[in-house]
Design a protein around this motif. Structure first.
Motif, PDB file in Angstrom:
ATOM      1  N   LYS A  39      24.510  36.323 -31.002  1.00 52.62           N
ATOM      2  CA  LYS A  39      23.532  37.863 -31.678  1.00 52.62           C
ATOM      3  C   LYS A  39      22.212  37.416 -31.134  1.00 52.62           C
ATOM      4  N   GLU A  40      21.857  35.707 -31.825  1.00 57.73           N
ATOM      5  CA  GLU A  40      19.947  35.522 -31.366  1.00 57.73           C
ATOM      6  C   GLU A  40      19.807  35.959 -29.972  1.00 57.73           C
ATOM      7  N   ALA A  41      20.510  35.956 -29.339  1.00 54.76           N
ATOM      8  CA  ALA A  41      19.403  35.715 -27.826  1.00 54.76           C
ATOM      9  C   ALA A  41      18.898  36.831 -28.101  1.00 54.76           C
ATOM     10  N   THR A  42      18.248  37.054 -27.439  1.00 54.05           N
ATOM     11  CA  THR A  42      16.907  37.959 -27.258  1.00 54.05           C
ATOM     12  C   THR A  42      17.798  38.824 -25.754  1.00 54.05           C
ATOM     13  N   LEU A  43      17.640  40.312 -25.417  1.00 52.75           N
ATOM     14  CA  LEU A  43      17.799  41.019 -24.622  1.00 52.75           C
ATOM     15  C   LEU A  43      17.093  39.990 -23.124  1.00 52.75           C
ATOM     16  N   HIS A  44      15.759  40.184 -23.077  1.00 55.16           N
ATOM     17  CA  HIS A  44      15.692  39.290 -22.350  1.00 55.16           C
ATOM     18  C   HIS A  44      15.984  38.658 -21.868  1.00 55.16           C
ATOM     19  N   ALA A  45      16.385  37.622 -22.654  1.00 54.13           N
ATOM     20  CA  ALA A  45      17.387  36.189 -22.561  1.00 54.13           C
ATOM     21  C   ALA A  45      18.336  35.710 -22.023  1.00 54.13           C
ATOM     22  N   ALA A  46      19.173  37.055 -22.186  1.00 52.63           N
ATOM     23  CA  ALA A  46      20.639  37.574 -21.700  1.00 52.63           C
ATOM     24  C   ALA A  46      20.219  38.475 -19.872  1.00 52.63           C
TER      25      ALA A  46
END
Ligand SMILES: [Zn+2]
Length: 70
Positions: A39-46
């Protein structure tokens, strides 16, 4: 710098990605992404981890968030 948005804020929505190389459009359920990267991953990281299924390009894409249709 934009504030980082995290997947947890979009649980239940879809991330729709368009490949910059071949324009192929594909999508992931954010709930599924959360299972993979948390959940803590950013949209950018995904986004940078997303792989185009047509040309196999990783991370070269644009995305938008589409609320899950009820
Ligand atoms: Zn592609």
């Amino acid at each position: 710098m934009l504030k980082s948005k995290i997947l947890g804020d979009y649980e239940g929505d879809k991330m729709v990605l368009t490949c910059a190389r071949c324009q192929h459009e594909f999508s992931h359920d954010i709930s599924n992404l959360i299972l993979v990267v948390g959940k803590e991953a950013t949209l950018h990281a995904a986004r940078t981890r997303a792989v185009c299924r047509r040309c196999n390009t990783r991370g070269d894409n644009t995305y938008r968030i589409v609320p899950k249709s009820k």
